[in-house]
Design a protein around this motif. Structure first.
Motif, PDB file in Angstrom:
ATOM      1  N   VAL A  66       0.858  -1.187   0.000  1.00 53.66           N
ATOM      2  CA  VAL A  66       0.000   0.000   0.000  1.00 53.66           C
ATOM      3  C   VAL A  66       0.895   1.238   0.000  1.00 53.66           C
ATOM      4  N   ILE A  67       0.635   2.157  -0.913  1.00 53.48           N
ATOM      5  CA  ILE A  67       1.419   3.384  -0.993  1.00 53.48           C
ATOM      6  C   ILE A  67       0.728   4.475  -0.189  1.00 53.48           C
ATOM      7  N   LEU A  68       1.472   5.110   0.696  1.00 51.92           N
ATOM      8  CA  LEU A  68       0.947   6.223   1.495  1.00 51.92           C
ATOM      9  C   LEU A  68       1.628   7.506   1.054  1.00 51.92           C
ATOM     10  N   ILE A  69       0.822   8.485   0.661  1.00 55.55           N
ATOM     11  CA  ILE A  69       1.324   9.756   0.175  1.00 55.55           C
ATOM     12  C   ILE A  69       0.739  10.888   1.017  1.00 55.55           C
ATOM     13  N   ALA A  70       1.578  11.826   1.418  1.00 58.44           N
ATOM     14  CA  ALA A  70       1.105  13.024   2.105  1.00 58.44           C
ATOM     15  C   ALA A  70       1.275  14.218   1.177  1.00 58.44           C
ATOM     16  N   CYS A  71       0.201  14.946   0.936  1.00 61.98           N
ATOM     17  CA  CYS A  71       0.247  16.140   0.095  1.00 61.98           C
ATOM     18  C   CYS A  71      -0.351  17.313   0.862  1.00 61.98           C
ATOM     19  N   PRO A  72       0.130  18.513   0.584  1.00 61.12           N
ATOM     20  CA  PRO A  72      -0.421  19.694   1.266  1.00 61.12           C
ATOM     21  C   PRO A  72      -1.916  19.804   1.034  1.00 61.12           C
ATOM     22  N   HIS A  73      -2.588  20.420   1.996  1.00 62.80           N
ATOM     23  CA  HIS A  73      -4.018  20.647   1.833  1.00 62.80           C
ATOM     24  C   HIS A  73      -4.248  21.849   0.935  1.00 62.80           C
ATOM     25  N   PHE A  74      -5.025  21.672  -0.126  1.00 62.25           N
ATOM     26  CA  PHE A  74      -5.325  22.757  -1.050  1.00 62.25           C
ATOM     27  C   PHE A  74      -6.620  23.453  -0.638  1.00 62.25           C
ATOM     28  N   SER A  75      -6.587  24.778  -0.603  1.00 65.15           N
ATOM     29  CA  SER A  75      -7.774  25.554  -0.261  1.00 65.15           C
ATOM     30  C   SER A  75      -8.903  25.219  -1.227  1.00 65.15           C
ATOM     31  N   GLY A  76     -10.086  25.062  -0.656  1.00 64.39           N
ATOM     32  CA  GLY A  76     -11.245  24.788  -1.490  1.00 64.39           C
ATOM     33  C   GLY A  76     -11.501  23.322  -1.738  1.00 64.39           C
ATOM     34  N   THR A  77     -10.646  22.439  -1.209  1.00 64.75           N
ATOM     35  CA  THR A  77     -10.873  21.006  -1.403  1.00 64.75           C
ATOM     36  C   THR A  77     -11.629  20.396  -0.223  1.00 64.75           C
ATOM     37  N   TYR A  78     -11.342  20.905   0.974  1.00 61.49           N
ATOM     38  CA  TYR A  78     -11.942  20.383   2.213  1.00 61.49           C
ATOM     39  C   TYR A  78     -11.680  18.887   2.359  1.00 61.49           C
ATOM     40  N   VAL A  79     -10.582  18.421   1.775  1.00 63.20           N
ATOM     41  CA  VAL A  79     -10.322  16.989   1.744  1.00 63.20           C
ATOM     42  C   VAL A  79      -9.276  16.611   2.787  1.00 63.20           C
ATOM     43  N   ASN A  80      -9.528  15.499   3.459  1.00 66.51           N
ATOM     44  CA  ASN A  80      -8.591  14.958   4.436  1.00 66.51           C
ATOM     45  C   ASN A  80      -7.806  13.780   3.867  1.00 66.51           C
ATOM     46  N   GLY A  81      -8.458  13.018   2.997  1.00 67.36           N
ATOM     47  CA  GLY A  81      -7.789  11.849   2.452  1.00 67.36           C
ATOM     48  C   GLY A  81      -8.527  11.292   1.255  1.00 67.36           C
ATOM     49  N   ALA A  82      -7.855  10.408   0.544  1.00 71.68           N
ATOM     50  CA  ALA A  82      -8.447   9.787  -0.636  1.00 71.68           C
ATOM     51  C   ALA A  82      -7.814   8.425  -0.855  1.00 71.68           C
ATOM     52  N   THR A  83      -8.576   7.546  -1.483  1.00 74.39           N
ATOM     53  CA  THR A  83      -8.082   6.224  -1.832  1.00 74.39           C
ATOM     54  C   THR A  83      -8.183   6.031  -3.334  1.00 74.39           C
ATOM     55  N   LYS A  84      -7.128   5.529  -3.915  1.00 73.27           N
ATOM     56  CA  LYS A  84      -7.116   5.275  -5.341  1.00 73.27           C
ATOM     57  C   LYS A  84      -6.350   3.987  -5.607  1.00 73.27           C
ATOM     58  N   TRP A  85      -6.720   3.283  -6.661  1.00 69.13           N
ATOM     59  CA  TRP A  85      -5.998   2.084  -7.052  1.00 69.13           C
ATOM     60  C   TRP A  85      -5.245   2.352  -8.343  1.00 69.13           C
ATOM     61  N   VAL A  86      -3.989   1.944  -8.373  1.00 72.07           N
ATOM     62  CA  VAL A  86      -3.182   1.984  -9.588  1.00 72.07           C
ATOM     63  C   VAL A  86      -2.775   0.545  -9.877  1.00 72.07           C
ATOM     64  N   GLY A  87      -3.394  -0.018 -10.902  1.00 71.95           N
ATOM     65  CA  GLY A  87      -3.177  -1.434 -11.160  1.00 71.95           C
ATOM     66  C   GLY A  87      -3.763  -2.247 -10.014  1.00 71.95           C
ATOM     67  N   ARG A  88      -2.940  -3.059  -9.397  1.00 71.26           N
ATOM     68  CA  ARG A  88      -3.396  -3.902  -8.282  1.00 71.26           C
ATOM     69  C   ARG A  88      -3.030  -3.320  -6.917  1.00 71.26           C
ATOM     70  N   ASN A  89      -2.468  -2.139  -6.924  1.00 67.38           N
ATOM     71  CA  ASN A  89      -2.020  -1.547  -5.666  1.00 67.38           C
ATOM     72  C   ASN A  89      -2.869  -0.354  -5.260  1.00 67.38           C
ATOM     73  N   PRO A  90      -3.266  -0.307  -3.987  1.00 63.75           N
ATOM     74  CA  PRO A  90      -4.009   0.859  -3.491  1.00 63.75           C
ATOM     75  C   PRO A  90      -3.068   1.977  -3.069  1.00 63.75           C
ATOM     76  N   ILE A  91      -3.514   3.204  -3.281  1.00 61.50           N
ATOM     77  CA  ILE A  91      -2.771   4.384  -2.851  1.00 61.50           C
ATOM     78  C   ILE A  91      -3.647   5.159  -1.878  1.00 61.50           C
ATOM     79  N   ILE A  92      -3.103   5.475  -0.725  1.00 62.93           N
ATOM     80  CA  ILE A  92      -3.776   6.336   0.238  1.00 62.93           C
ATOM     81  C   ILE A  92      -3.092   7.685   0.218  1.00 62.93           C
ATOM     82  N   GLN A  93      -3.871   8.719  -0.016  1.00 56.73           N
ATOM     83  CA  GLN A  93      -3.334  10.080  -0.043  1.00 56.73           C
ATOM     84  C   GLN A  93      -3.984  10.877   1.088  1.00 56.73           C
ATOM     85  N   VAL A  94      -3.159  11.518   1.900  1.00 62.24           N
ATOM     86  CA  VAL A  94      -3.679  12.268   3.037  1.00 62.24           C
ATOM     87  C   VAL A  94      -3.158  13.700   3.012  1.00 62.24           C
ATOM     88  N   SER A  95      -3.933  14.580   3.600  1.00 67.04           N
ATOM     89  CA  SER A  95      -3.483  15.947   3.830  1.00 67.04           C
ATOM     90  C   SER A  95      -3.548  16.197   5.332  1.00 67.04           C
TER      91      SER A  95
END
Length: 358
Positions: free
Chosen positions: A215-244
């Motif tokens: 599982v890939i864990l990525i931290a990205c800055p929080h962008f104004s106007g997104t109100y997002v804390n995290g997201a899950t995405k799959w690339v091929g057979r691997n899941p990616i968790i992205q958090v702010s």
């Protein structure tokens, strides 16, 4: 800084100049190369390209190298295409001047993903390159992803797409091993131990644990106007968790992390949902999953039964169960057992630049 030409000069003009210098006619060039006068006439007029074969014949007939003549043709086509793209980009200048795009561009500049420029055409081209598209209209619809974001908030779709794209670009830098669901399930106690002890390199440790699970864990800055804390995405057979680190509270990050893990384990690839579906069954299931992993209902009910929500009681419960006290406070506040303006000193604060406690 490299020079980028913006004037497209067809190699036919260079050939004509060389013929004049050598006092050579097109007929003479034709005789030397074996190609027809008509073919050279089309090249000199800019109506035909210099092929690899023609480049070799030109090198023998009037000098230079085959690579030189081929490169002239390639450069001409490249500059021509670049200029055509700039003309196309002019049609989207009005679009990038909208608030959604201009705000997002500022964020991308702020975090170093894109260069600062006052030239509007260059801004359009920079956004095309960043998003990997040839039109800004192609990014207005974010692909299907499971998001965790603030409820009741309407996101800026461009900022949201940019935030997701940042995660994609960061993920490309990571080495990926095969995803192992069983390893992921078995990793909870190790992750929770890191969360409780909160070492300076806690994020790197959690990233390493998840990497070993595929599982890939990525931290990205929080962008104004997104109100997002995290997201899950799959690339091929691997899941990616992205958090702010929206809000900078550590327990919010822990909840987001396990919320996204919940999506991976409970919903897989097919369970991805849109970011505006906050009250969906899948979101509720992911919330319940995170809540149970971080603070099991059985232990939480025992604590609530005592009806002592003082800081001392919370810290004692935290030490006994090895649970971040901020998680306990957050649950109590969510359940309206403690006001949101009380006990907030127990929430550990995160610093975005270092991912360490302040």
């Amino acid at each position: 800084m490299s020079y980028t030409p913006n004037i497209a000069i067809h190699p036919g003009r260079i050939i004509a100049r060389e013929l004049s210098f050598l006092n050579m006619t097109q007929k003479m060039l034709s005789e030397r190369t074996g190609l027809s006068e008509k073919q050279f006439s089309l090249i000199i007029k800019g109506e035909a390209s210099v092929t690899a074969e023609t480049a070799t014949l030109l090198a023998n007939a009037i000098g230079g190298t085959a690579e030189y003549w081929s490169n002239l043709d390639t450069l001409y086509k490249t500059v021509l295409a670049r200029n055509q793209m700039r003309e196309k980009a002019k049609n989207e200048i009005q679009l990038i001047q909208t608030e959604n795009f201009s705000q997002t561009y500022r964020e991308l500049v702020k975090y170093g993903y894109i260069e600062k420029t006052k030239d509007l055409i260059t801004r359009v081209l920079n956004l095309w390159k960043f998003f990997g598209v040839n039109s800004l209209y192609a990014i207005e619809r974010t692909e299907s992803i499971a998001f965790r974001k603030g409820t009741g908030k309407k996101s800026n779709p461009i900022a949201l797409a940019a935030w997701v794209r940042c995660g994609e670009l960061e993920a490309r830098k990571k080495q990926i091993i095969e995803y192992d669901e069983n390893k992921l399930k078995q990793s909870f106690s190790e992750i929770k131990n890191v969360i409780y002890n909160m070492p300076d390199n806690f994020f790197e440790q959690i990233t390493g644990i998840l990497t070993n699970c595929g599982v890939i864990l990525i931290a990205c800055p929080h962008f104004s106007g997104t109100y997002v804390n995290g997201a899950t995405k799959w690339v091929g057979r691997n899941p990616i968790i992205q958090v702010s680190i929206r809000g900078k509270m550590a327990d919010r990050l822990w909840f987001t992390l396990f919320h996204e893990i919940g999506h991976i384990l409970r919903h897989g690839k097919k369970g991805q949902i849109s970011c505006d579906d906050d009250n969906s069954i899948q979101e509720q299931e992911a919330n319940n999953f995170a809540a149970e992993v971080l603070l099991p209902k059985k232990e939480y009910d025992k604590f609530r039964y005592k009806e002592d929500y003082s800081s001392n009681a919370i810290l004692e419960f935290s030490r006994d169960e090895k649970i971040d006290p901020g998680v306990i406070v957050g649950r109590l506040q969510h359940d309206k057992l403690v006001p949101y303006n009380q006990l907030n000193f127990l929430h550990k604060q995160l610093n975005w630049k270092t991912n360490q406690t302040d």
